[in-house]
Design a protein around this motif. Structure first.
Motif, PDB file in Angstrom:
ATOM      1  N   GLU A   1       0.811  -1.215   0.000  1.00 41.63           N
ATOM      2  CA  GLU A   1       0.000   0.000   0.000  1.00 41.63           C
ATOM      3  C   GLU A   1       0.848   1.271   0.000  1.00 41.63           C
ATOM      4  OE1 GLU A   1      -3.272   0.244  -0.411  1.00 41.63           O
ATOM      5  OE2 GLU A   1      -3.236  -1.939  -0.694  1.00 41.63           O
ATOM      6  N   THR A   2       2.158   1.156   0.224  1.00 43.46           N
ATOM      7  CA  THR A   2       3.021   2.339   0.211  1.00 43.46           C
ATOM      8  C   THR A   2       3.458   2.718  -1.191  1.00 43.46           C
ATOM      9  OG1 THR A   2       5.132   1.142   0.461  1.00 43.46           O
ATOM     10  CG2 THR A   2       3.904   1.674   2.491  1.00 43.46           C
ATOM     11  N   THR A   3       3.204   1.892  -2.184  1.00 41.79           N
ATOM     12  CA  THR A   3       3.680   2.150  -3.545  1.00 41.79           C
ATOM     13  C   THR A   3       3.083   3.444  -4.096  1.00 41.79           C
ATOM     14  OG1 THR A   3       3.780  -0.239  -3.905  1.00 41.79           O
ATOM     15  CG2 THR A   3       3.922   1.170  -5.850  1.00 41.79           C
ATOM     16  N   ASP A   4       3.957   4.315  -4.594  1.00 39.94           N
ATOM     17  CA  ASP A   4       3.537   5.581  -5.195  1.00 39.94           C
ATOM     18  C   ASP A   4       3.528   5.401  -6.715  1.00 39.94           C
ATOM     19  OD1 ASP A   4       3.207   8.160  -6.172  1.00 39.94           O
ATOM     20  OD2 ASP A   4       4.539   9.074  -4.691  1.00 39.94           O
ATOM     21  N   THR A   5       2.371   5.181  -7.276  1.00 40.92           N
ATOM     22  CA  THR A   5       2.282   4.880  -8.712  1.00 40.92           C
ATOM     23  C   THR A   5       2.476   6.114  -9.581  1.00 40.92           C
ATOM     24  OG1 THR A   5      -0.128   5.136  -8.593  1.00 40.92           O
ATOM     25  CG2 THR A   5       0.774   2.907  -8.340  1.00 40.92           C
ATOM     26  N   SER A   6       2.381   7.312  -9.011  1.00 41.71           N
ATOM     27  CA  SER A   6       2.554   8.524  -9.814  1.00 41.71           C
ATOM     28  C   SER A   6       4.007   8.988  -9.856  1.00 41.71           C
ATOM     29  CB  SER A   6       1.655   9.649  -9.280  1.00 41.71           C
ATOM     30  OG  SER A   6       1.969   9.931  -7.925  1.00 41.71           O
ATOM     31  N   ARG A   7       4.647   9.122  -8.701  1.00 44.27           N
ATOM     32  CA  ARG A   7       6.036   9.595  -8.664  1.00 44.27           C
ATOM     33  C   ARG A   7       7.047   8.461  -8.746  1.00 44.27           C
ATOM     34  NH1 ARG A   7       3.763  12.667  -4.342  1.00 44.27           N
ATOM     35  NH2 ARG A   7       3.663  14.912  -4.783  1.00 44.27           N
ATOM     36  N   GLY A   8       6.606   7.258  -8.440  1.00 46.26           N
ATOM     37  CA  GLY A   8       7.549   6.170  -8.251  1.00 46.26           C
ATOM     38  C   GLY A   8       7.992   6.103  -6.804  1.00 46.26           C
ATOM     39  N   GLY A   9       8.617   5.028  -6.434  1.00 44.30           N
ATOM     40  CA  GLY A   9       9.080   4.871  -5.066  1.00 44.30           C
ATOM     41  C   GLY A   9       7.941   4.543  -4.125  1.00 44.30           C
ATOM     42  N   TYR A  10       8.157   4.869  -2.849  1.00 39.49           N
ATOM     43  CA  TYR A  10       7.234   4.435  -1.804  1.00 39.49           C
ATOM     44  C   TYR A  10       6.978   5.566  -0.817  1.00 39.49           C
ATOM     45  CZ  TYR A  10       9.210   0.285  -3.894  1.00 39.49           C
ATOM     46  OH  TYR A  10       9.646  -0.639  -4.814  1.00 39.49           O
ATOM     47  N   ARG A  11       5.727   5.682  -0.385  1.00 34.46           N
ATOM     48  CA  ARG A  11       5.336   6.662   0.628  1.00 34.46           C
ATOM     49  C   ARG A  11       5.453   5.990   1.998  1.00 34.46           C
ATOM     50  NH1 ARG A  11       1.318   6.745  -3.299  1.00 34.46           N
ATOM     51  NH2 ARG A  11       0.102   5.349  -1.954  1.00 34.46           N
ATOM     52  N   LEU A  12       6.455   6.380   2.741  1.00 37.11           N
ATOM     53  CA  LEU A  12       6.779   5.680   3.977  1.00 37.11           C
ATOM     54  C   LEU A  12       6.531   6.524   5.225  1.00 37.11           C
ATOM     55  CD1 LEU A  12      10.061   3.904   2.780  1.00 37.11           C
ATOM     56  CD2 LEU A  12       7.721   3.014   2.798  1.00 37.11           C
ATOM     57  N   GLY A  13       5.741   7.556   5.102  1.00 40.00           N
ATOM     58  CA  GLY A  13       5.404   8.347   6.277  1.00 40.00           C
ATOM     59  C   GLY A  13       6.599   9.035   6.885  1.00 40.00           C
ATOM     60  N   ASP A  14       7.535   9.467   6.036  1.00 40.05           N
ATOM     61  CA  ASP A  14       8.790  10.021   6.537  1.00 40.05           C
ATOM     62  C   ASP A  14       8.844  11.540   6.380  1.00 40.05           C
ATOM     63  OD1 ASP A  14       8.838   9.816   3.791  1.00 40.05           O
ATOM     64  OD2 ASP A  14      10.438   8.321   3.744  1.00 40.05           O
ATOM     65  N   GLY A  15       7.734  12.210   6.650  1.00 39.60           N
ATOM     66  CA  GLY A  15       7.711  13.665   6.685  1.00 39.60           C
ATOM     67  C   GLY A  15       7.920  14.322   5.343  1.00 39.60           C
ATOM     68  N   GLY A  16       7.495  13.684   4.272  1.00 35.31           N
ATOM     69  CA  GLY A  16       7.633  14.271   2.952  1.00 35.31           C
ATOM     70  C   GLY A  16       8.995  14.080   2.332  1.00 35.31           C
ATOM     71  N   ARG A  17       9.888  13.379   3.000  1.00 42.50           N
ATOM     72  CA  ARG A  17      11.215  13.100   2.447  1.00 42.50           C
ATOM     73  C   ARG A  17      11.393  11.603   2.253  1.00 42.50           C
ATOM     74  NH1 ARG A  17      15.439  17.251   5.518  1.00 42.50           N
ATOM     75  NH2 ARG A  17      14.429  19.179   4.821  1.00 42.50           N
ATOM     76  N   ARG A  18      12.305  11.259   1.365  1.00 37.01           N
ATOM     77  CA  ARG A  18      12.560   9.853   1.078  1.00 37.01           C
ATOM     78  C   ARG A  18      14.063   9.589   1.125  1.00 37.01           C
ATOM     79  NH1 ARG A  18       8.238   8.443  -3.801  1.00 37.01           N
ATOM     80  NH2 ARG A  18       6.404   9.323  -2.713  1.00 37.01           N
ATOM     81  N   GLY A  19      14.446   8.569   1.880  1.00 39.39           N
ATOM     82  CA  GLY A  19      15.849   8.239   2.051  1.00 39.39           C
ATOM     83  C   GLY A  19      16.244   7.019   1.253  1.00 39.39           C
ATOM     84  N   ILE A  20      17.516   6.951   0.903  1.00 35.60           N
ATOM     85  CA  ILE A  20      18.006   5.833   0.099  1.00 35.60           C
ATOM     86  C   ILE A  20      17.862   4.514   0.848  1.00 35.60           C
ATOM     87  CG2 ILE A  20      20.399   6.235   0.864  1.00 35.60           C
ATOM     88  CD1 ILE A  20      19.169   4.696  -2.482  1.00 35.60           C
ATOM     89  N   VAL A  21      18.001   4.535   2.175  1.00 36.09           N
ATOM     90  CA  VAL A  21      18.010   3.284   2.926  1.00 36.09           C
ATOM     91  C   VAL A  21      16.670   2.561   2.802  1.00 36.09           C
ATOM     92  CG1 VAL A  21      18.208   2.244   5.223  1.00 36.09           C
ATOM     93  CG2 VAL A  21      19.795   4.061   4.539  1.00 36.09           C
ATOM     94  N   THR A  22      15.576   3.230   3.155  1.00 36.48           N
ATOM     95  CA  THR A  22      14.292   2.525   3.157  1.00 36.48           C
ATOM     96  C   THR A  22      13.654   2.454   1.771  1.00 36.48           C
ATOM     97  OG1 THR A  22      13.376   4.580   4.076  1.00 36.48           O
ATOM     98  CG2 THR A  22      13.665   2.731   5.572  1.00 36.48           C
ATOM     99  N   GLN A  23      13.959   3.403   0.878  1.00 38.61           N
ATOM    100  CA  GLN A  23      13.480   3.245  -0.502  1.00 38.61           C
ATOM    101  C   GLN A  23      14.121   2.007  -1.130  1.00 38.61           C
ATOM    102  OE1 GLN A  23      11.112   5.183  -2.331  1.00 38.61           O
ATOM    103  NE2 GLN A  23      10.670   5.948  -0.276  1.00 38.61           N
ATOM    104  N   ALA A  24      15.426   1.827  -0.905  1.00 32.96           N
ATOM    105  CA  ALA A  24      16.111   0.655  -1.457  1.00 32.96           C
ATOM    106  C   ALA A  24      15.640  -0.631  -0.781  1.00 32.96           C
ATOM    107  CB  ALA A  24      17.616   0.814  -1.302  1.00 32.96           C
ATOM    108  N   ARG A  25      15.444  -0.581   0.527  1.00 38.53           N
ATOM    109  CA  ARG A  25      14.989  -1.779   1.245  1.00 38.53           C
ATOM    110  C   ARG A  25      13.621  -2.241   0.739  1.00 38.53           C
ATOM    111  NH1 ARG A  25      16.411  -0.397   7.622  1.00 38.53           N
ATOM    112  NH2 ARG A  25      18.598  -1.058   7.571  1.00 38.53           N
ATOM    113  N   THR A  26      12.742  -1.285   0.437  1.00 36.55           N
ATOM    114  CA  THR A  26      11.412  -1.660  -0.031  1.00 36.55           C
ATOM    115  C   THR A  26      11.466  -2.184  -1.459  1.00 36.55           C
ATOM    116  OG1 THR A  26      10.541   0.080   1.426  1.00 36.55           O
ATOM    117  CG2 THR A  26       9.007  -0.899  -0.142  1.00 36.55           C
ATOM    118  N   LEU A  27      12.302  -1.571  -2.293  1.00 34.10           N
ATOM    119  CA  LEU A  27      12.543  -2.124  -3.624  1.00 34.10           C
ATOM    120  C   LEU A  27      13.050  -3.553  -3.514  1.00 34.10           C
ATOM    121  CD1 LEU A  27      13.102  -2.202  -6.672  1.00 34.10           C
ATOM    122  CD2 LEU A  27      15.201  -0.873  -6.236  1.00 34.10           C
TER     123      LEU A  27
END
Length: 457
Positions: free
Chosen positions: A86-112
C-alpha cells in the motif's frame, strides 16, 4: 490504527502456542511444542553449553519445521506484504513511507529489495512486479547522483536532493536492491547501475592498507569534513561493523549476478574482517565502532553488545560463504559463540524474544524488543540449524516466533511494531526513514524456504 500488542489474528481454528494447525492437532505435538518454548525459556541465561543441550522433545526437526511453516507464511502474506504494497507511489515512483515528505536511500532501497525478492519466491505476483518497477524508477531518476555517481542520502518526495552526502550504509542498500531487482526482472540497466556504484566505492572508499572502507563522504566523494555527512552518527574516518555488515550483504547479492571478479575479492576480505578481525565478543573490544586499522574504540560509551548485530552477522556471513565457496567451518566457533552471547545475555527467559543490547559480559540493560532484532534472531537460528544440525536452534526459532506473533505483530493495522517495552507496550513508527519491510520480510521469506527444505528431508 494499531491494536494492542499481543492480540492474535482472526479466523484461527486451533492454536498450539499460536501455531495455526486446522481443527485438531495431536496431543503429542502440543506437548512437544510446549516443551520447546519452556526448554528455551528455562535454559536461557545459563552458560552456553547447557542451552545447546539436545531437546527432550518428541518432535523431530522436520516436525518443528512443518508446524512453523503455516504460521510464518501467514505472517508474510497476511501481515507484512499487504502493509508495504500500500506504500507504492504509482505517480512519482518509489514508496510513501510516512517520513515527513522526504525519502531516504536506505528505506526506498529496502522496499525495492522486498518486492524484488518476493518475485524470486513462490509468492511473487504481478502487483509485486509493478511495485518493484516503481521503486527502481525512483532510485534511478531521483536518488541517483548522475554527476558524481552513487546515491544521495535523502531527497524530497518529488525528488529534489536534500541531504546529498554519500554514506556507504546507503550505497550498500542501493547495490543490494539493484542486484536483486536486476536478478528477478532481468534488468540490465539495474545491473549496470549496481556495478557502477560498486566501482565508485572501490575507487573512492576502499582502504587498501587496513581493509574495509572509509564510510562517510560529501556529494563529490571527498571525505566528510564533520558529522553532518556522517549520517550514522560516528565521526568521519571511523569504521562501523554495521556498515560493513551491509556491504557484505550487498556484495554477496552483486557476486551472485556473476558480473565482476573483483567483487569476490572484496567479499572475501569482508568475510575475514567481520568473521575474524572484529570477533572479540563480549570482551573489552565488543562494540560497533573501530579506528581505521580496526582497533576498537576505547570509549566506554561505545562498548555495547548489540545482540541483533551479532545474530545478523551470522546470517550474512553464512550467505557470503555460500556465494563464494568460502570454508564456513573455519568460522563455526565464532558463529556459535555469537549466538551463545545473544542467548545467554539477551534472551528474555520470561516472555521470550531478544532484548536490544547490554554492556559486554553482562545481562541486557536496554530491554525493549526491537522488530529487526527479533527478525534477525529467527533467520540466524534457522541458519545455525542448517550449519550444525542442532535442533536447539530450531527451538529458539519457534520460541521467538511465538513472541513475535503474540507481541510484535500488529494484526489489525499490519506490519510489526517498532518496539515493545518490558511491560508489553508498543511504540515507534512502523514506516519511515529507517523502518521498512526488509528485516522481517527477509527473515520470513528466507526462513520459509529453509523450513520447507527441512520439512521435506
Amino acid at each position: 490504527m494499531s491494536n494492542a500488542a499481543g492480540s492474535s489474528g482472526p479466523g484461527v481454528k486451533f492454536r498450539i502456542l499460536g501455531f495455526e494447525t486446522g481443527a485438531k492437532a495431536p496431543d503429542a505435538v502440543m506437548r512437544a511444542l510446549s516443551n520447546i518454548v519452556q526448554f528455551v525459556r528455562r535454559l536461557a541465561g545459563s552458560p552456553p553449553p547447557p542451552w545447546r543441550t539436545r531437546l527432550a522433545s518428541d518432535l523431530t526437526p522436520e516436525a518443528i519445521a512443518k508446524a512453523c511453516l503455516p504460521r510464518v507464511e501467514r505472517n508474510l502474506l497476511e501481515n507484512i506484504v499487504p502493509f508495504w504494497i500500500e506504500t507504492t507511489d504509482t505517480s512519482r515512483g518509489g514508496y510513501r513511507l510516512g517520513d515527513g515528505g522526504r525519502r531516504g536511500i536506505v528505506t526506498q532501497a529496502r522496499t525495492l529489495w522486498l518486492f524484488s525478492r518476493l518475485l524470486r519466491s513462490r509468492y511473487g505476483t504481478a502487483k509485486h512486479a509493478s511495485a518493484a518497477d516503481s521503486g527502481f524508477r525512483f532510485l534511478r531518476e531521483n536518488l541517483h547522483d548522475p554527476k558524481h555517481g552513487g546515491f544521495y542520502w535523502e531527497v524530497e518526495e518529488e525528488g529534489a536532493p536534500v541531504r546529498t552526502g554519500k554514506h556507504l550504509y546507503g550505497q550498500a542498500f542501493a547495490i543490494f536492491a539493484l542486484a536483486e531487482y536486476a536478478r528477478t526482472r532481468q534488468n540490465q540497466e539495474a545491473a549496470r547501475l549496481a556495478e557502477a556504484t560498486f566501482d565508485v566505492i572501490e575507487l573512492r572508499a576502499h582502504d587498501a592498507t587496513h581493509g574495509g572502507y572509509t564510510e562517510a563522504f560529501e556529494r563529490d566523494w571527498t571525505v566528510a569534513k564533520d558529522r553532518s555527512s556522517s549520517y550514522l552518527g560516528a565521526p568521519p574516518g571511523w569504521k562501523q561493523m554495521n556498515t560493513h555488515l551491509h556491504l557484505l550483504e550487498a556484495f554477496t547479492a552483486l557476486h551472485d549476478l556473476g558480473l565482476r571478479p573483483l567483487v569476490r575479492d572484496r567479499l572475501l576480505e569482508l568475510i575475514e574482517i567481520i568473521g575474524l578481525r572484529v570477533a572479540r565478543l563480549d570482551g573489552p573490544g565488543a562494540g560497533d565502532l573501530f579506528n581505521p586499522d580496526w582497533r576498537p574504540r576505547p570509549e566506554r560509551a561505545y562498548a555495547r553488545s548489540s545482540y541483533g548485530h551479532y545474530l545478523e552477522s551470522i546470517t550474512l556471513l553464512i550467505d557470503a560463504a555460500r556465494s563464494t565457496s568460502y570454508d564456513i567451518d573455519s568460522l563455526r566457533s565464532v558463529l556459535v559463540a555469537r549466538f551463545d552471547v545473544a542467548m545467554s545475555h539477551g534472551w528474555d527467559s520470561r516472555k521470550g524474544g531478544f532484548f536490544e543490547s547490554g554492556r559486554p559480559g553482562r545481562l541486557a540493560d536496554r530491554r525493549d524488543k526491537i522488530w529487526w532484532v527479533q527478525a534477525e534472531a529467527m533467520l540466524s537460528a534457522v541458519r545455525m540449524y542448517e550449519l550444525t544440525g542442532d535442533a536447539a536452534y530450531l527451538a529458539v526459532f519457534a520460541a521467538t516466533l511465538e513472541f513475535v506473533d503474540r507481541y510484535q505483530v500488529d494484526w489489525q493495522g499490519g506490519e510489526w511494531h517498532n518496539r515493545i517495552s518490558p511491560r508489553g507496550k508498543s511504540s515507534g513508527d512502523k514506516a519511515g526513514l529507517w523502518k521498512a519491510g526488509y528485516h522481517n520480510g527477509r527473515a520470513m521469506i528466507d526462513s520459509l524456504e529453509a523450513l520447507r527444505a527441512i520439512a521435506t528431508t
